[in-house]
Scaffold this active site. Structure first.
Site, PDB file in Angstrom:
ATOM      1  N   GLU A   1      47.411  47.963  58.734  1.00 24.67           N
ATOM      2  CA  GLU A   1      48.446  48.046  59.774  1.00 24.67           C
ATOM      3  C   GLU A   1      49.067  49.447  59.868  1.00 24.67           C
ATOM      4  OE1 GLU A   1      50.709  44.687  60.741  1.00 24.67           O
ATOM      5  OE2 GLU A   1      49.304  43.298  59.816  1.00 24.67           O
TER       6      GLU A   1
ATOM      7  N   ARG B   1      58.015  41.310  24.016  1.00 25.79           N
ATOM      8  CA  ARG B   1      57.107  42.155  23.251  1.00 25.79           C
ATOM      9  C   ARG B   1      57.878  43.043  22.285  1.00 25.79           C
ATOM     10  NH1 ARG B   1      52.008  43.316  21.407  1.00 25.79           N
ATOM     11  NH2 ARG B   1      51.563  45.556  21.543  1.00 25.79           N
TER      12      ARG B   1
END
Lengths: 381, 381
Positions: free
Chosen positions: A361, A266
């Protein structure tokens, strides 16, 4: 101290890396878009022995051990995060049955998990018991040769595609609450699964609620002893948390890879984005964070592998890795600018996928509580 | 992968820890207050082999590995950051370049007294106009027969007022820019060498920091380190190692902050209970411990790579960047947990904070580390 992988560990990592790159990454966007369970990926994982990495060979597993497992999981998640969590849940259930199960239970359940005939699921969370896991209300009452299970579980990964689910239930309320673990098969009468949850990310993973209505579980399906369930759950979560740390590192490495290649291509103000210090710094911070995260995860896995207590190490790995991974994914979107917000590029998916790793978790908040308690008890190390 | 320390590594940890606890820690506050150079501690560290930890025994060192060096640095820094930087400059910036680039005569003649602690070393790279831009050296070394005539000024040189030997950098060919820099071994007693006054600093007060003024100093050709024009390479390689030492220093400071905060949090009562019971405090402690563990693994990894003669620029920069910023954050939290007492000199928390700051600056600022890391990422992915 050596940071050198064993030959087997390096082989597994390289093999899974190339598998994930070739087979998983190309379909990850489609799986996310459709919210489709990646059946074909799970099959490949099973064929390569990656679903039973913590299961002894005598029961059909590849017994590669926690370090190799975490290396593999990170690579799978780098290709497809949804596939990664399916793999994580099945391996964790396999490890838990291998550790706490009777010979008979291992013989019955482990080969199917290892061969991918059916995944594994772990049912602790309930609508009203998240971080306060001890507050579960599902009950199991002995009745003749069975326990009768009643209650409901929430947010269960692999809930409808598991051949076996470890269900935590209260077997005694007074004078002291006791929880027990049960091996429950989906075809059992009185077992119901809800419709798949619609999620922010990990859309290809199967997440459902489960309910039990006078569901009869034979006493032979009690995992461990009665009252041992909470210990079994915490034990499973120690290993599970290391896995989630590795999953998050994998997702974030994918985001960093994408950010680096975008920054090189870019051009703005007449030069590639990668020439600007503002962009270089973001990449440097992500790479540093992720290396540290990976080392913490592998250290915890090493402690697990060598049979030592690793609760603190697991929580440190999870809180650090998942938060570092989130920052790295967030930076990757930022480096992509407007394109980062568009589905044509993968980084918005990485950001959505990684968010849950700081939640499931055990939230970051719970990890910090665990670390602080251990610190206050044991001191620095 | 093995995350356990070797027997030798554990041995030096025990030795350095007990020495630091008994001999260094009790003096740290006084050294900070008076800014006195701890001559007696340097002598004792020499007796213990700490002035040349990773230098082979045949060259006067202890013949250990670089992880041992990191371990020793952490322990000394945990007691007194000022004392530890004296150690790190001698080990990393004086001994290491002679070991790596020196001739056999230079090793016998200069390295042996430095590594055994008979002499003290310093490192003359920084100039008033050349900080992060180390290549823009103004100091010149003009060849005159078999000697070089050196003129210029170095500043912020740690150990300068007490050093016997300086690894000095100067331009031998201005036209070539940083490729015209050459490294020398300078005898600090040579004619024309003047050491400026001791700088007054924010922290690490007891380490001596001064400028070196060079006026027509003659350096014999045999004291040139490596070839003409190799100086920048020598400097960068040396700093790759030095940054590991500073990372270790930062880890020691951070650990001291955490240990102080832990002890205080258990004792201090507010709202009828120890402040360690409050989640706000627990979280700060948990984050400190987590970041310290991450820093330590990054530092060990870089040291391990150095021991294997593998490239470690990126990894050293990651270790230094992460550890030094961890030390800063941890020492801020250390003060915060102490509340008003953290601001008072009776407690060491404020000293840790002042000492930590320099680790983000010397041997390459955080900004330079991020440049090193991103350059490596863009080159190698």
């Amino acid at each position: 101290m050596t940071f050198l992988l064993s030959e087997e560990q390096a082989q597994i990592r390289d093999m899974v890396r190339s598998l994930a790159r070739k087979e998983f990454a190309p379909n990850a966007a489609e799986i996310d878009e459709q919210g489709r369970y990646p059946e074909e990926n799970m099959k490949l994982l099973a064929e390569l022995g990656l679903l039973g990495m913590l299961i002894p060979a005598s029961h059909g597993g590849s017994e590669a051990g926690p370090v190799a497992y975490n290396l593999a999981l990170a690579e799978v998640a780098r290709g497809c995060a949804s596939t990664g969590v399916g793999m994580a849940a099945t391996n964790m259930v396999g490890e838990t049955i291998a550790r706490f199960g009777t010979e008979e239970q291992k013989r019955r359940f482990l080969p199917a998990l290892a061969s991918g005939t059916g995944g594994g699921a772990f049912a602790l969370t309930e609508p009203a018991a998240g971080s306060d896991a001890f507050g579960i209300a599902t009950v199991a009452v002995p009745d003749g040769a069975d326990y009768v299970l009643n209650g409901g579980k929430a947010f269960i990964t692999n809930g409808t595609c598991a051949s076996v689910t470890i269900v935590m239930a209260v077997t005694r309320k007074e004078p002291e609450k006791r929880i027990s673990a049960f091996l429950v098969e989906p075809q059992t009468r009185g077992w119901f699964s809800g419709k798949p949850e619609r999620k922010m990310g990990l859309k290809g993973s199967n997440t459902v609620s489960l309910s039990f209505d006078d569901c009869r579980i034979p006493k032979g399906n009690l995992l461990g002893k009665e009252g041992e369930g909470f210990r079994i759950a915490m034990n499973a979560l120690d290993g599970g948390r290391v896995g989630i740390a590795s999953q998050s590192v994998g997702i974030a490495r994918a985001a960093l890879d994408a950010a680096i290649s975008f920054a090189r291509e870019r051009k703005q103000f007449g030069q590639p984005l990668s020439e600007f210090q503002a962009i270089q710094w973001m990449m440097a911070d992500s790479a540093t964070d992720l290396d540290a995260a990976e080392l913490l995860a592998l250290r915890a896995a090493y402690h697990q592998e060598t049979g030592r207590p690793f609760t603190r190490e697991a929580s440190i790995a999870k809180v650090f890795a998942t938060e570092a991974a989130y920052r790295a994914c967030h930076r990757a979107v930022q480096i992509h600018g407007g394109y980062g917000y568009i589905r044509e590029y993968p980084v918005e998916r990485h950001l959505r996928d990684v968010k849950v790793t700081s939640i499931y978790e055990g939230t970051s908040e719970i990890q910090r509580v665990i670390i602080a308690r251990d610190l206050l008890r044991e001191g620095c190390r | 992968m093995v995350f356990d320390l070797t027997e030798e590594q554990r041995m030096i940890q025990d030795m350095a820890r007990s020495f630091a606890q008994k001999e260094v820690l009790p003096k740290a506050a006084e050294l900070d207050e008076t800014g006195r150079f701890p001559e007696e501690l340097v002598r004792k560290m020499a007796d213990l082999g700490l002035m040349g930890v990773a230098v082979p025994e045949e060259y006067g060192g202890a013949g250990m590995d670089n992880i041992c060096y990191v371990i020793a640095m952490e322990e000394i820094a945990r007691a007194c950051a000022s004392t530890s930087v004296i150690l790190s400059v001698n080990n990393s910036l004086a001994c290491d370049p002679i070991l790596k680039f020196g001739s056999e005569e230079q090793r016998r003649g200069t390295l042996v007294p430095l590594a055994s602690g008979k002499h003290l070393g310093c490192f003359g790279l920084t100039e008033p106009g050349a900080g992060s831009d180390a290549g823009s050296q103004k100091t010149t070394a003009i060849r005159n027969g078999s000697r070089y005539i050196v003129n210029g000024t170095k500043n912020f040189i740690t150990n300068a007022p007490h050093a016997d030997t300086c690894i000095l950098f100067a331009m031998t060919d201005k036209e070539k820019g940083h490729k015209g820099i050459t490294a020398f071994i300078l005898d600090m007693k040579a004619k024309g060498v003047t050491v400026g006054k001791n700088e007054k600093k924010l922290g690490i007060s007891a380490s001596a920091t001064a400028s070196i003024i060079l006026e027509d100093v003659e350096i014999p050709e045999e004291n040139r380190l490596a070839n003409e024009g190799d100086g920048f390479k020598v400097a960068m390689h040396t700093l790759d190692g030095g940054r590991i030492g500073i990372a270790a220093q930062a880890i020691g400071i951070a650990r001291a902050s955490l240990e102080g905060a832990l002890a205080y949090a258990k004792e201090r009562k507010q709202f009828g209970q120890p402040i360690a019971n409050f989640q706000a405090i627990q979280w700060m402690l948990a984050d400190m411990a987590t970041e310290i563990d991450a820093s330590r693994l990054l530092a060990y990894r870089a040291a391990w790579l150095k021991d294997r003669n593998a490239r470690h620029s990126k990894e050293s920069s990651m270790a230094k960047l992460y550890a030094s910023e961890t030390a800063m954050r941890a020492s801020v939290k250390g003060i915060q947990i102490h509340g008003g007492y953290g601001y008072i000199k009776e407690y060491p928390a404020e000293r840790h904070f002042r000492d930590a700051k320099i680790t983000e600056i010397y041997e390459g600022t955080s900004e330079i580390q991020r440049l090193v890391i991103s350059a490596a990422l863009l080159k190698d992915g």
